[in-house]
Enzyme design. Sequence first.
Site, PDB file in Angstrom:
ATOM      1  N   ASP A  68      36.359  31.334  68.896  1.00 19.13           N
ATOM      2  CA  ASP A  68      37.062  32.116  67.874  1.00 19.13           C
ATOM      3  C   ASP A  68      37.828  31.153  66.964  1.00 19.13           C
ATOM      4  O   ASP A  68      38.168  30.045  67.362  1.00 19.13           O
ATOM      5  CB  ASP A  68      37.975  33.175  68.504  1.00 19.13           C
ATOM      6  CG  ASP A  68      38.741  32.666  69.718  1.00 19.13           C
ATOM      7  OD1 ASP A  68      38.693  31.454  69.993  1.00 19.13           O
ATOM      8  OD2 ASP A  68      39.389  33.484  70.391  1.00 19.13           O
ATOM      9  N   GLU A  87      42.275  37.738  67.090  1.00 20.19           N
ATOM     10  CA  GLU A  87      43.658  38.191  67.323  1.00 20.19           C
ATOM     11  C   GLU A  87      43.892  39.627  66.856  1.00 20.19           C
ATOM     12  O   GLU A  87      44.896  40.230  67.217  1.00 20.19           O
ATOM     13  CB  GLU A  87      44.651  37.258  66.614  1.00 20.19           C
ATOM     14  CG  GLU A  87      44.658  35.825  67.149  1.00 20.19           C
ATOM     15  CD  GLU A  87      45.260  35.691  68.540  1.00 20.19           C
ATOM     16  OE1 GLU A  87      45.786  36.686  69.072  1.00 20.19           O
ATOM     17  OE2 GLU A  87      45.188  34.578  69.094  1.00 20.19           O
TER      18      GLU A  87
HETATM   19 ZN    ZN Z   1      45.801  34.794  71.089  1.00 19.18          ZN
HETATM   20 ZN    ZN Z   2      43.224  33.321  71.849  1.00 20.28          ZN
END
Ligand code: ZN
Ligand code: ZN
Length: 429
Positions: free
Chosen positions: A80, A152
């Site tokens: 990510d 997130e």
């Molecule tokens: Zn995080």
């Molecule tokens: Zn994370």
Amino acid sequence: MNPLTAALEPLFAQLQPRLVEIYQDLHQHPELSMQEQRTAGIAADHLQRLGYVVTRGVGGTGVVGLLRNGDGPTVMLRADMDALPMAEQTGLPYASTATATDGDGDGRTVGVAHSCGHDLHVTWLMGAAQVLAAARDAWRGTLMVVFQPGEETAQGANAMIADWERLGLPRAEVVLGQHVMVGAAGTVSYRPGVILSAADSLKVTLFGRGSHGSQPQTAVDPVVMAAATVMRLQTIVSREVAPLDSAVLTIGALQAGTKENIIPDDATLKLNMRTYDEAVRTHMLQAIRRICCAECDASGAPRPPEFTTLSSYPMTDNDHDATARVAAAFHAQFGDNALQSKPMSASEDFSVFGRTWGVPYVFWFVGGTDPRAYAKARAEGTLNTLPSNHSPRFAPVLEPTLKTGLQAMLSAAAAWLCAPPEGTRDGNA
Ligand code: ZN
Ligand code: ZN
């Protein structure tokens, strides 16, 4: 060691300074969820130079790189890319001073920092992609490298999946991912089954009827309604969830009114819930609705409450067989530094890929804390004071974390890409 970590060894000395440079650059240029243009561009250009077939703009800023290398399984490795809306306080020479407009719609300027370590995830995956491209003789199959936006905010994996078919991207047979966490650097920890909780965030609006503070008989007071609701919601975990099933319910925001002598029209609660079991999750979501509706009825509210889902992360529930394969690879690579993890009350959208395709997925942790600081805190019983993910002081040490994360990713990938064809393994044809 496996063929891929063996290939890393002679390359690492040359790779390391470049990866440190990439990491520090990403760290100084953090980008908020779904705004990761620069980061995605760096990752995509890197893959392109290495000969991957690269698809950009998948679900916003997502990047998918494919490297076909003969017959064999399609293995997905995921990182990510997003940072958090918070100011960094690590004091590092390469600390972020970036600011941005927060995506929550109120136009505030906020600090931006990689306080969850996703800059390291991107760096690890760029490094692993480079080793796999350089060591094509050591493996067979199709490698799929995925840089995901918006973890997130729980948006990124779903956004990528929504674009997947349209872009003609293949599905993977196994999905692998890792996260830097508090833990001695040099260690990795895995867990078959649930490793991360499901997380559900809701906004609840409770409707009353506003009036003058001196004439409560003409009002339906949403402040009292909200207060009663908050207290009653606490009984879900304490009275409705079995003692051996754990869960969390936190009301993180409670807003109503402007002035002491005005009874407002409405009140808003924002709550977050963590669960480790689908049945417990379903029960709690129903219980929240039941209690909110009943408290509004009890107050004589003019209309029922409104519920808005703010975000929803599924559980990360590692496949048992696939985790056993990763665990064997980790024990061979790391020996006593391969540890069993407990389930954590954090959440991820990583499992969305495996869930959507109905294929196994494995997610594990890589320790990022200075080993001496970790050992000292453990001896003193102060592990909970070490800066964790989402702390403004979260600062993983690069040595040996950088190399450990590369080795972990490569070891797990090797368990599929370097495995003998199905049917010949373990002689159980
Ligand atoms: Zn995080
Ligand atoms: Zn994370």
